[in-house]
Design an enzyme around this catalytic site. Structure first.
Site, PDB file in Angstrom:
ATOM      1  N   VAL A 110      -0.490  -2.458  -1.494  1.00 27.15           N
ATOM      2  CA  VAL A 110       0.626  -1.518  -1.344  1.00 27.15           C
ATOM      3  C   VAL A 110       1.772  -2.139  -0.558  1.00 27.15           C
ATOM      4  CG1 VAL A 110       1.353   0.686  -0.355  1.00 27.15           C
ATOM      5  CG2 VAL A 110      -0.844   0.520  -1.526  1.00 27.15           C
ATOM      6  N   ASP A 134       0.857  -9.057   8.864  1.00 26.03           N
ATOM      7  CA  ASP A 134      -0.544  -8.708   8.608  1.00 26.03           C
ATOM      8  C   ASP A 134      -1.409  -9.465   9.602  1.00 26.03           C
ATOM      9  OD1 ASP A 134      -2.041  -7.384   5.888  1.00 26.03           O
ATOM     10  OD2 ASP A 134      -3.294  -8.600   7.211  1.00 26.03           O
ATOM     11  N   THR A 183      -6.790   3.370   4.643  1.00 26.21           N
ATOM     12  CA  THR A 183      -7.447   4.482   5.344  1.00 26.21           C
ATOM     13  C   THR A 183      -8.747   4.786   4.596  1.00 26.21           C
ATOM     14  OG1 THR A 183      -5.916   5.928   4.118  1.00 26.21           O
ATOM     15  CG2 THR A 183      -5.470   5.588   6.442  1.00 26.21           C
ATOM     16  N   THR A 212      -2.493   6.988   3.346  1.00 21.61           N
ATOM     17  CA  THR A 212      -2.944   8.329   2.963  1.00 21.61           C
ATOM     18  C   THR A 212      -3.815   8.931   4.066  1.00 21.61           C
ATOM     19  OG1 THR A 212      -2.951   7.666   0.643  1.00 21.61           O
ATOM     20  CG2 THR A 212      -4.157   9.669   1.222  1.00 21.61           C
ATOM     21  N   CYS A 239      -8.339   5.006  -3.152  1.00 24.84           N
ATOM     22  CA  CYS A 239      -7.555   6.252  -3.226  1.00 24.84           C
ATOM     23  C   CYS A 239      -8.380   7.431  -3.740  1.00 24.84           C
ATOM     24  CB  CYS A 239      -6.326   6.048  -4.124  1.00 24.84           C
ATOM     25  SG  CYS A 239      -5.050   5.024  -3.369  1.00 24.84           S
ATOM     26  N   ARG A 289     -12.479  -3.101  -3.479  1.00 23.83           N
ATOM     27  CA  ARG A 289     -12.755  -2.121  -2.435  1.00 23.83           C
ATOM     28  C   ARG A 289     -13.342  -0.836  -3.021  1.00 23.83           C
ATOM     29  NH1 ARG A 289      -7.118  -1.432   0.412  1.00 23.83           N
ATOM     30  NH2 ARG A 289      -6.472  -1.769  -1.744  1.00 23.83           N
TER      31      ARG A 289
END
Length: 460
Positions: free
Chosen positions: A22, A40, A90, A125, A265, A336
């Site tokens: 993202v 990062d 998250t 999120t 997500c 992930r």
């Protein structure tokens, strides 16, 4: 002169905290217009970007090589920026509660380097309230500054779809929110620099947080419905894909299909909403029911594979199964929270040896998270079943006869060589086999052709 004007005039910089699937595309997009610092904590990732390599495959090596983003793992560089965008993962814990550690850590790092007059926009999120109730206190504590006076905050949920080359940052309407009208106006103007589709100004930060978390919850519920239909129709001996094609001829039928629901997500966000709901005294019924169905699909697919193998008299303990695709979705290297791993674990419980083929999966992440080393398609031979789990474009060249050869001792690598020779008895023996189990989860192959070719065929 306001912050927006200073950014446009390159008197102030934008920082991106978190350069994953993202954050990195956002940094690259803004760098075409203004000065950008890309930060990062993972030094190896920064080193790849600095070399002009794109491990995410979201924008490509050429774009990374030519971007003006200042890639760094030095947190002190954040002091050079006044507009900060936080885009860190998250995830959830094993008990399905929110894991806010990455977000809290990013807030601490940013807080230590925050200067007066800054605006911090969170994209991660979260459930409604996290930005103001959790992130702001951390920023204040670490910076010694007061929110609303020394710095402002906003929220703009990410809507980037990994692997999607059509729906990109520039082409998706961006929801933006700010703690006050002035902040909202600045945040909106900054994002309008790169978002061609325009922005939607939410009434509040909590509204924007809620909007994001329900987007993926809605998709999750719809996919869960399709998965439940698939289970029902398979028991009835009805082809689910054929049913959906027929139903899809109606103009208002929603175009969803069954499948494994993983990733960072859709398979995660609903738990953020239900966690907050529990805190305020409401136990979710629909959302959690959908989550349970989707979370159980890996086990269901593994069990269906075992049943198919038993029907063609395969010995289960010690059997070999090849799985094509292990990323959480097609055409992205992101592994992930991939639910293909659930299929693998369940099969291994039966004593099955599983081989994974995925040419685009991020190998280091795959090993670090799951201790899985993928093999090459050429190495697949003498298997008892094959599962096409993720329909990468790279797999589309594989033919049914190629799949048949994977069950042969000579394997897939011998398939092309045998094509060059006139039909031999050896090839005919391989192709005439009737004990080849093909689990085509997303319906990549034509069902009739597969069954006519002698496959014990199954799909969701």
């Amino acid at each position: 002169m306001g912050l927006y004007e200073k950014i446009v005039n390159r008197e102030e910089k934008i920082s991106l905290v978190g350069l994953g699937y993202v954050g990195m595309p956002i940094a690259v997009a803004f760098a075409k217009k203004v000065d950008v610092i890309g930060f990062d904590v993972i030094k190896q990732k920064i080193e790849l970007y600095q070399k002009g390599l794109d491990p995410t495959k979201e924008v490509g090596n050429e774009v990374i090589k030519n971007t003006t983003v200042e890639f760094t793992s030095d947190e002190a560089s954040l002091r050079e920026a006044k507009f900060h965008i936080v885009a860190v993962p998250t995830p959830i814990n094993d008990d399905h509660t929110p894991d806010l550690i990455p977000l809290e850590s990013a807030s601490r790092t940013l807080g230590k380097n925050l200067t007066k007059g800054s605006i911090v926009v969170f994209e991660s999120t979260v459930y409604p309230g996290v930005t103001e109730d959790i992130c702001v206190p951390i920023l204040e504590k670490e910076s010694g500054l007061e929110c609303g006076i020394d710095f402002k905050v906003g929220y703009s949920p990410e809507r980037i779809n990994p692997g999607d080359k059509v729906h990109r940052l520039e082409t998706i309407i961006k929801v933006v929110a700010g703690q006050d009208e002035e902040t909202l106006d600045t945040v909106a103007k900054v994002y309008e620099l790169v978002v061609e589709a325009g922005v939607h100004k939410a009434d509040s930060i909590k509204v924007a947080e809620a909007a994001k978390v329900i987007e993926n919850s809605q998709r999750d519920i719809n996919i869960a419905f399709m998965n439940e239909l698939s289970i029902i129709f398979n028991k009835m001996g009805i082809d689910t894909k054929a049913v959906l094609e027929a139903a899809g001829t109606k103009w208002n039928f929603l175009n969803f299909s069954p499948g494994l629901v993983g990733g960072h997500c859709i398979g995660v966000d609903p738990y953020y909403l239900t966690y907050k709901a529990e805190q305020i005294g409401y136990h979710s019924q629909i959302i959690l029911s959908g989550r349970k169905i989707n979370d159980d699909m890996g086990k269901y697919i593994a069990e269906s594979t075992i049943k198919k193998m038993i029907k063609v008299n395969k010995q289960i303990n010690g059997a070999k199964v090849a799985i094509f695709g292990i990323t959480f979705k097609e055409n992205t290297p992101d592994v992930r929270n991939t639910k293909v791993v659930d299929v693998i674990k369940e099969l291994e419980e039966y004593g099955v040896e599983v081989k994974v083929v995925d040419p685009i999966a991020e190998k280091e992440d795959l090993w670090r998270e799951y201790r899985i080393n993928p093999c090459k398609v050429e190495d697949i031979k003498e298997i008892d079943a094959v599962i096409f789990a993720v329909p990468h474009d790279e797999f589309k060249a594989i033919r049914l006869e190629d799949v048949k050869m994977m069950f042969d001792p000579m394997g897939y690598a011998n398939s092309e060589a045998m094509d060059e020779v006139a039909a031999t008895s050896e090839r005919n023996i391989a192709l005439d086999r009737k004990d080849c189990v093909l689990m085509d989860l997303k319906g990549v192959f034509n069902r009739k052709e597969a069954e006519d070719a002698g496959f014990a065929y199954w799909r969701l």
